[in-house]
Scaffold this motif. Structure first.
Motif, PDB file in Angstrom:
ATOM      1  N   TRP A 165      29.539  72.333 103.513  1.00 37.81           N
ATOM      2  CA  TRP A 165      30.185  70.981 103.792  1.00 37.81           C
ATOM      3  C   TRP A 165      29.915  69.945 102.868  1.00 37.81           C
ATOM      4  O   TRP A 165      30.809  68.933 102.789  1.00 37.81           O
ATOM      5  N   THR A 166      28.922  69.957 102.045  1.00 35.53           N
ATOM      6  CA  THR A 166      28.902  69.131 100.971  1.00 35.53           C
ATOM      7  C   THR A 166      29.973  69.227 100.008  1.00 35.53           C
ATOM      8  O   THR A 166      30.407  68.120  99.592  1.00 35.53           O
ATOM      9  N   GLN A 167      30.365  70.498  99.667  1.00 36.21           N
ATOM     10  CA  GLN A 167      31.525  70.723  98.921  1.00 36.21           C
ATOM     11  C   GLN A 167      32.708  69.984  99.613  1.00 36.21           C
ATOM     12  O   GLN A 167      33.769  69.543  99.069  1.00 36.21           O
ATOM     13  N   THR A 168      32.804  70.163 100.945  1.00 39.40           N
ATOM     14  CA  THR A 168      34.102  69.863 101.542  1.00 39.40           C
ATOM     15  C   THR A 168      34.045  68.217 101.506  1.00 39.40           C
ATOM     16  O   THR A 168      35.230  67.685 101.165  1.00 39.40           O
ATOM     17  N   VAL A 169      33.194  67.366 101.847  1.00 36.51           N
ATOM     18  CA  VAL A 169      33.257  66.250 101.698  1.00 36.51           C
ATOM     19  C   VAL A 169      33.549  65.650 100.441  1.00 36.51           C
ATOM     20  O   VAL A 169      33.916  64.256 100.402  1.00 36.51           O
ATOM     21  N   SER A 170      33.026  66.313  99.303  1.00 37.84           N
ATOM     22  CA  SER A 170      33.091  65.634  98.130  1.00 37.84           C
ATOM     23  C   SER A 170      34.669  65.544  97.557  1.00 37.84           C
ATOM     24  O   SER A 170      34.732  64.821  96.839  1.00 37.84           O
ATOM     25  N   MET A 171      35.524  66.194  98.373  1.00 33.22           N
ATOM     26  CA  MET A 171      36.938  66.216  97.938  1.00 33.22           C
ATOM     27  C   MET A 171      37.759  65.211  98.969  1.00 33.22           C
ATOM     28  O   MET A 171      39.053  65.067  98.864  1.00 33.22           O
ATOM     29  N   GLN A 172      37.134  64.757  99.950  1.00 29.81           N
ATOM     30  CA  GLN A 172      37.663  63.849 101.029  1.00 29.81           C
ATOM     31  C   GLN A 172      36.938  62.447 101.182  1.00 29.81           C
ATOM     32  O   GLN A 172      35.645  62.508 101.092  1.00 29.81           O
ATOM     33  N   PRO A 173      37.690  61.664 102.059  1.00 30.50           N
ATOM     34  CA  PRO A 173      36.810  60.504 102.364  1.00 30.50           C
ATOM     35  C   PRO A 173      36.065  60.886 103.618  1.00 30.50           C
ATOM     36  O   PRO A 173      36.272  60.361 104.686  1.00 30.50           O
ATOM     37  N   ILE A 174      34.877  61.498 103.650  1.00 30.35           N
ATOM     38  CA  ILE A 174      33.922  61.929 104.729  1.00 30.35           C
ATOM     39  C   ILE A 174      32.462  61.727 104.205  1.00 30.35           C
ATOM     40  O   ILE A 174      32.112  62.002 103.070  1.00 30.35           O
ATOM     41  N   LEU A 175      31.995  61.085 105.088  1.00 34.92           N
ATOM     42  CA  LEU A 175      30.399  60.713 104.968  1.00 34.92           C
ATOM     43  C   LEU A 175      29.746  61.908 105.905  1.00 34.92           C
ATOM     44  O   LEU A 175      29.701  61.749 106.929  1.00 34.92           O
ATOM     45  N   LEU A 176      28.865  62.806 105.092  1.00 37.36           N
ATOM     46  CA  LEU A 176      28.070  63.708 106.147  1.00 37.36           C
ATOM     47  C   LEU A 176      26.625  63.099 106.141  1.00 37.36           C
ATOM     48  O   LEU A 176      25.986  63.019 105.163  1.00 37.36           O
ATOM     49  N   VAL A 177      26.230  62.997 107.209  1.00 33.16           N
ATOM     50  CA  VAL A 177      24.943  62.279 107.616  1.00 33.16           C
ATOM     51  C   VAL A 177      24.026  63.358 108.307  1.00 33.16           C
ATOM     52  O   VAL A 177      24.252  63.501 109.523  1.00 33.16           O
ATOM     53  N   VAL A 178      22.816  63.492 107.775  1.00 27.45           N
ATOM     54  CA  VAL A 178      22.106  64.740 108.197  1.00 27.45           C
ATOM     55  C   VAL A 178      20.809  64.310 108.334  1.00 27.45           C
ATOM     56  O   VAL A 178      20.024  63.676 107.310  1.00 27.45           O
ATOM     57  N   GLY A 179      20.213  64.561 109.497  1.00 24.55           N
ATOM     58  CA  GLY A 179      18.763  64.359 109.908  1.00 24.55           C
ATOM     59  C   GLY A 179      17.989  65.614 109.869  1.00 24.55           C
ATOM     60  O   GLY A 179      18.327  66.491 110.635  1.00 24.55           O
TER      61      GLY A 179
END
Length: 426
Positions: A165-179
């Motif tokens: 998912w880190t690779q996915t969000v790096s190419m799109q305007p997506i912020l992945l927030v993980v606890g």
């Protein structure tokens, strides 16, 4: 804020918030989601619910169901909802089948490879591709904040999933927030635009400030200081303590036990203890029966040799579950936070409590016998306490009566007061 700034400029990233239970991870994640919504992002939420492939399947399902909720569709209308985004019919059927537990109908036999617009893939891979495609068509209209809270442990499955998912969000305007619930020293190594926030308990000045803004000015400074120590810098603990203190007739002496009786706090602490190796759990169980300010030498004498109590104590201090006080020649052990002692003791069976207290009473009786005719007061008090808790109340009163006589002979006012307080409680 930096991650939100990148998102508003069309650049994605991942924010990993790690720390112990109760340290404030969820509060930061909630704030990140709130800021994203304020700035027009679509926020999709999920919580980690288990281990392995089932957990990954479940959190994908949570994100998709949250998307349907935002779009005003029911799961039965999922295919229509995805079609409205402009997603290809193959992916619409696949995602709708996944949501409605009819993946075989949408994909054929799950283990069989099948053609998709990206080529020949299997069901699991096709789901990943479909999720990425859905994110892409959504981000053509607005950015996304993907929230994933309460990952219980760092393992290979967790790391692989987050890396994808880190690779996915790096190419799109997506912020992945993980606890991530992680003990001291645990970390993830991910490639890509990743920021890691490792949270720890608040320092004493910050804990005092946290309490002061939540308590009425009538609460004395010494009580606030005591509550800060009991809370041990954990915001969730401090919040509960502040609520207790606002109640009329609040007694700070009962704060530890009140906090231990709070369901969510007790559950977090129990989970924290159960994550430890069995040897560590055994040592904590004995310590919880010995009480606050226990002498390490007493614990080592009571513990089994195969528990390796000296090494385990070092581990527990290094992990922040115990702290020491006093001079090196006579150190004392304290639970951190103090409430952990009550939570662990409460989980011991009646039989186990009786066994530990009986063995502790025998230990202190031997210490008293060896030091006659002038045994140490701490050993006598320890003997009285453990006789009482092993249901030998007459034996406990006999020891306290002897201590009271000694205090009278020596004109020891402080000692007499301490003995009387113990006797009255008994």
């Amino acid at each position: 804020l930096a991650a939100q700034g990148r998102l508003s400029k069309g650049r994605g990233s991942a924010l990993l918030v790690s720390g112990d239970a109760g340290v404030g991870k969820s509060a930061i994640i909630v704030e990140a989601a709130r800021l994203g919504e304020q700035r027009g992002a679509l926020v999709l939420r999920a919580r980690w619910t288990g281990e392995g492939p089932d957990a990954i399947r479940d959190l994908r399902l949570q994100w998709l169901l949250d998307y349907l909720r935002h779009s005003g569709h029911l799961p039965a209308d999922a295919q229509l909802a995805f079609k409205e985004t402009g997603l290809s019919p193959e992916y619409c059927r696949l995602l709708a089948g996944f949501i409605n537990d009819r993946l075989e109908d949408a994909f054929g036999f799950v283990g069989r490879a099948r053609r998709t617009p990206e080529g020949e893939v299997r069901a699991e891979e096709a789901l990943r591709v479909a999720m990425r495609r859905l994110c892409r068509v959504i981000t053509d209209d607005r950015p996304i904040v993907l929230v994933l809270d309460d990952i219980q442990s760092v393992n290979e499955t967790t790391e692989e999933f987050l890396q994808l998912w880190t690779q996915t969000v790096s190419m799109q305007p997506i912020l992945l927030v993980v606890g991530i619930r992680a003990r001291s020293g645990e970390s993830l190594t991910l490639e890509g635009p990743v920021e890691q926030m490792a949270l720890g308990p608040l320092e004493e000045p910050a804990a005092l400030a946290f309490l002061k803004v939540r308590l009425p000015s009538t609460i004395p400074a010494n009580i606030i200081t005591r509550l800060a120590r009991i809370g041990a810098g954990y915001p969730s603990h401090l919040e509960h303590l502040a609520r207790f203190a606002r109640v009329r007739n609040f007694d700070a002496d009962d704060a530890d036990e009140m906090l231990a009786s709070t369901r969510d706090i007790a559950e977090l602490m129990r989970m924290r203890a159960y994550e430890l190796p069995k040897q560590h759990q055994n040592v904590l169980a004995v310590l919880s029966a010995l009480g606050d300010a226990a002498n390490p030498a007493v614990l080592i004498d009571l513990a089994r040799a195969d528990w390796e109590p000296e090494r385990v104590l070092e581990d527990l201090v290094a992990d922040g579950l115990l702290e020491t006080s006093g001079p090196p020649e006579n150190p004392r052990l304290h639970f951190r936070p103090p409430t952990l002692q009550y939570v662990i003791y409460d989980r011991l069976s009646r039989k186990m409590r009786h066994q530990i207290h009986a063995r502790a009473a025998a230990h202190f009786e031997e210490c008293v016998r060896a030091a006659r005719p002038h045994p140490f007061r701490d050993d006598l008090l320890g003997l009285a306490r453990h006789r009482e808790l092993s249901r030998d109340r007459s034996g406990a009163l006999k020891v306290l009566r002897g201590l009271a006589d000694r205090a009278f002979r020596e004109t020891d006012y402080d000692g007499a007061r301490l003995v009387l307080e113990r006797a009255i409680k008994l």
